[in-house]
Motif scaffolding. Sequence first.
Motif, PDB file in Angstrom:
ATOM      1  N   MET A  25      16.282  12.099  13.741  1.00  0.00           N
ATOM      2  CA  MET A  25      16.237  13.134  12.703  1.00  0.00           C
ATOM      3  C   MET A  25      15.269  12.751  11.589  1.00  0.00           C
ATOM      4  SD  MET A  25      20.252  14.224  12.466  1.00  0.00           S
ATOM      5  CE  MET A  25      21.066  15.028  13.854  1.00  0.00           C
ATOM      6  N   ALA A  26      15.266  11.467  11.243  1.00  0.00           N
ATOM      7  CA  ALA A  26      14.360  10.998  10.178  1.00  0.00           C
ATOM      8  C   ALA A  26      12.904  11.098  10.609  1.00  0.00           C
ATOM      9  CB  ALA A  26      14.702   9.556   9.814  1.00  0.00           C
ATOM     10  N   ALA A  27      12.645  11.077  11.901  1.00  0.00           N
ATOM     11  CA  ALA A  27      11.271  11.220  12.396  1.00  0.00           C
ATOM     12  C   ALA A  27      10.852  12.682  12.463  1.00  0.00           C
ATOM     13  CB  ALA A  27      11.149  10.567  13.771  1.00  0.00           C
ATOM     14  N   GLU A  28      11.799  13.572  12.773  1.00  0.00           N
ATOM     15  CA  GLU A  28      11.480  14.986  12.949  1.00  0.00           C
ATOM     16  C   GLU A  28      11.093  15.668  11.639  1.00  0.00           C
ATOM     17  OE1 GLU A  28      14.873  15.158  16.430  1.00  0.00           O
ATOM     18  OE2 GLU A  28      15.183  16.259  14.565  1.00  0.00           O
ATOM     19  N   THR A  29      11.859  15.398  10.585  1.00  0.00           N
ATOM     20  CA  THR A  29      11.671  16.129   9.325  1.00  0.00           C
ATOM     21  C   THR A  29      10.265  15.971   8.749  1.00  0.00           C
ATOM     22  OG1 THR A  29      14.033  15.982   8.841  1.00  0.00           O
ATOM     23  CG2 THR A  29      12.560  16.480   6.992  1.00  0.00           C
ATOM     24  N   PRO A  30       9.760  14.740   8.538  1.00  0.00           N
ATOM     25  CA  PRO A  30       8.406  14.621   7.971  1.00  0.00           C
ATOM     26  C   PRO A  30       7.324  15.167   8.900  1.00  0.00           C
ATOM     27  CG  PRO A  30       9.266  12.468   8.597  1.00  0.00           C
ATOM     28  CD  PRO A  30      10.396  13.423   8.692  1.00  0.00           C
ATOM     29  N   LEU A  31       7.560  15.138  10.210  1.00  0.00           N
ATOM     30  CA  LEU A  31       6.565  15.692  11.130  1.00  0.00           C
ATOM     31  C   LEU A  31       6.440  17.197  10.919  1.00  0.00           C
ATOM     32  CD1 LEU A  31       4.601  15.438  13.484  1.00  0.00           C
ATOM     33  CD2 LEU A  31       6.566  15.673  15.039  1.00  0.00           C
ATOM     34  N   VAL A  32       7.561  17.896  10.873  1.00  0.00           N
ATOM     35  CA  VAL A  32       7.526  19.347  10.653  1.00  0.00           C
ATOM     36  C   VAL A  32       6.927  19.654   9.281  1.00  0.00           C
ATOM     37  CG1 VAL A  32       8.911  21.435  10.412  1.00  0.00           C
ATOM     38  CG2 VAL A  32       9.469  19.770  12.205  1.00  0.00           C
ATOM     39  N   GLU A  33       7.344  18.909   8.275  1.00  0.00           N
ATOM     40  CA  GLU A  33       6.865  19.168   6.917  1.00  0.00           C
ATOM     41  C   GLU A  33       5.373  18.886   6.774  1.00  0.00           C
ATOM     42  OE1 GLU A  33       9.455  16.821   4.478  1.00  0.00           O
ATOM     43  OE2 GLU A  33      11.054  18.335   4.486  1.00  0.00           O
ATOM     44  N   SER A  34       4.843  17.963   7.582  1.00  0.00           N
ATOM     45  CA  SER A  34       3.408  17.650   7.487  1.00  0.00           C
ATOM     46  C   SER A  34       2.553  18.825   7.951  1.00  0.00           C
ATOM     47  CB  SER A  34       3.081  16.410   8.324  1.00  0.00           C
ATOM     48  OG  SER A  34       3.167  16.681   9.716  1.00  0.00           O
ATOM     49  N   PHE A  35       3.150  19.767   8.684  1.00  0.00           N
ATOM     50  CA  PHE A  35       2.441  20.975   9.103  1.00  0.00           C
ATOM     51  C   PHE A  35       2.883  22.195   8.300  1.00  0.00           C
ATOM     52  CE2 PHE A  35       1.770  18.188  12.701  1.00  0.00           C
ATOM     53  CZ  PHE A  35       0.471  18.468  13.072  1.00  0.00           C
ATOM     54  N   GLY A  36       3.544  21.940   7.168  1.00  0.00           N
ATOM     55  CA  GLY A  36       3.920  23.013   6.263  1.00  0.00           C
ATOM     56  C   GLY A  36       5.221  23.710   6.602  1.00  0.00           C
ATOM     57  N   GLY A  37       5.963  23.201   7.542  1.00  0.00           N
ATOM     58  CA  GLY A  37       7.226  23.824   7.934  1.00  0.00           C
ATOM     59  C   GLY A  37       8.422  23.194   7.243  1.00  0.00           C
ATOM     60  N   THR A  38       9.598  23.696   7.560  1.00  0.00           N
ATOM     61  CA  THR A  38      10.842  23.137   7.046  1.00  0.00           C
ATOM     62  C   THR A  38      11.757  22.819   8.228  1.00  0.00           C
ATOM     63  OG1 THR A  38      11.850  25.338   6.809  1.00  0.00           O
ATOM     64  CG2 THR A  38      10.708  24.426   4.880  1.00  0.00           C
ATOM     65  N   TRP A  39      12.628  21.844   8.028  1.00  0.00           N
ATOM     66  CA  TRP A  39      13.494  21.360   9.101  1.00  0.00           C
ATOM     67  C   TRP A  39      14.851  21.002   8.496  1.00  0.00           C
ATOM     68  CZ3 TRP A  39      13.398  22.040  13.988  1.00  0.00           C
ATOM     69  CH2 TRP A  39      14.081  21.211  14.879  1.00  0.00           C
ATOM     70  N   SER A  40      15.882  21.713   8.916  1.00  0.00           N
ATOM     71  CA  SER A  40      17.215  21.521   8.348  1.00  0.00           C
ATOM     72  C   SER A  40      18.052  20.584   9.212  1.00  0.00           C
ATOM     73  CB  SER A  40      17.929  22.864   8.222  1.00  0.00           C
ATOM     74  OG  SER A  40      18.249  23.376   9.508  1.00  0.00           O
ATOM     75  N   HIS A  41      19.123  20.102   8.631  1.00  0.00           N
ATOM     76  CA  HIS A  41      20.060  19.252   9.381  1.00  0.00           C
ATOM     77  C   HIS A  41      20.655  20.031  10.547  1.00  0.00           C
ATOM     78  CE1 HIS A  41      22.890  16.037  10.117  1.00  0.00           C
ATOM     79  NE2 HIS A  41      23.894  16.875  10.059  1.00  0.00           N
ATOM     80  N   GLU A  42      20.917  21.298  10.334  1.00  0.00           N
ATOM     81  CA  GLU A  42      21.488  22.134  11.403  1.00  0.00           C
ATOM     82  C   GLU A  42      20.518  22.264  12.572  1.00  0.00           C
ATOM     83  OE1 GLU A  42      21.589  22.826   8.134  1.00  0.00           O
ATOM     84  OE2 GLU A  42      23.733  22.364   7.961  1.00  0.00           O
ATOM     85  N   GLN A  43      19.230  22.424  12.259  1.00  0.00           N
ATOM     86  CA  GLN A  43      18.228  22.486  13.332  1.00  0.00           C
ATOM     87  C   GLN A  43      18.155  21.153  14.080  1.00  0.00           C
ATOM     88  OE1 GLN A  43      15.184  23.897  10.537  1.00  0.00           O
ATOM     89  NE2 GLN A  43      14.635  25.459  12.071  1.00  0.00           N
ATOM     90  N   ALA A  44      18.232  20.068  13.345  1.00  0.00           N
ATOM     91  CA  ALA A  44      18.187  18.750  13.971  1.00  0.00           C
ATOM     92  C   ALA A  44      19.371  18.546  14.911  1.00  0.00           C
ATOM     93  CB  ALA A  44      18.167  17.661  12.898  1.00  0.00           C
ATOM     94  N   LEU A  45      20.533  19.036  14.528  1.00  0.00           N
ATOM     95  CA  LEU A  45      21.711  18.896  15.378  1.00  0.00           C
ATOM     96  C   LEU A  45      21.531  19.611  16.712  1.00  0.00           C
ATOM     97  CD1 LEU A  45      24.681  19.301  12.864  1.00  0.00           C
ATOM     98  CD2 LEU A  45      23.896  17.200  13.982  1.00  0.00           C
TER      99      LEU A  45
END
Length: 226
Positions: A25-45
């Motif tokens: 989860m810690a790897a997914e969030t900054p990757l999505v955000e680096s392309f201008g997106g958002t990533w929630s805990h619910e999406q990660a689950l």
Amino acid sequence: MTPRLPTAVLWDMDGTLVDTEPYWMAAETPLVESFGGTWSHEQALQMVGLGLEDAARILQAQGVRLGVGAIVAHLTDEVLGSLAREGVPFRPGARELLHGLKDAGVKTALVTMSMRRMAETVVDLIDFDAFDVVVAGDDVTRPKPYPDPYLQACAALGVDARSTVAIEDSPNGLRSAVASGAVSLGVPLMVSLTGTGAHALWPTLQDRTTTDIADLYTAHRPEGAA
């Protein structure tokens, strides 16, 4: 009926043997955000238990403009970095149960949708000869929830899936295990396993022993199992 051990116990890795889901989860969030997106805990689950290529496609849909292979490689590198810094976070009781099964002469396999290089890193950090076989995400054509990963592990071990116990923490993983014919044990971590078809749900592996595995297998052994 006298309890007997299965011929093999098949282990999922992320979330079952080791608590690495927070690393993913810690790897997914900054990757999505680096392309201008958002990533929630619910999406990660919702990614828990998915094959990495399927997970990469979900991240692409969230705006990550990289190929599937590049996303998988990036996430794997990030999680490997976390493992190097933080060590291997075994789930409570998992290492002890695994060790007990090996001492009892039960065959073992690691069946994970992580890449082989990550699986081998985790296995190499275990301080005993833990697994007879490793089946990783890049070894299979069809990932979990298809039964292929577990069937491939059983073929490599030379055992009938019906004579095994599979341990999982995710709905996709349990569906894979159930479809293979294994006696399937769910040990939830981040998501509910209700309705997945597991033969049993244990809240933890803490203080569980080979006797518990023998009782589970004997109670739910499929028709025709050895």
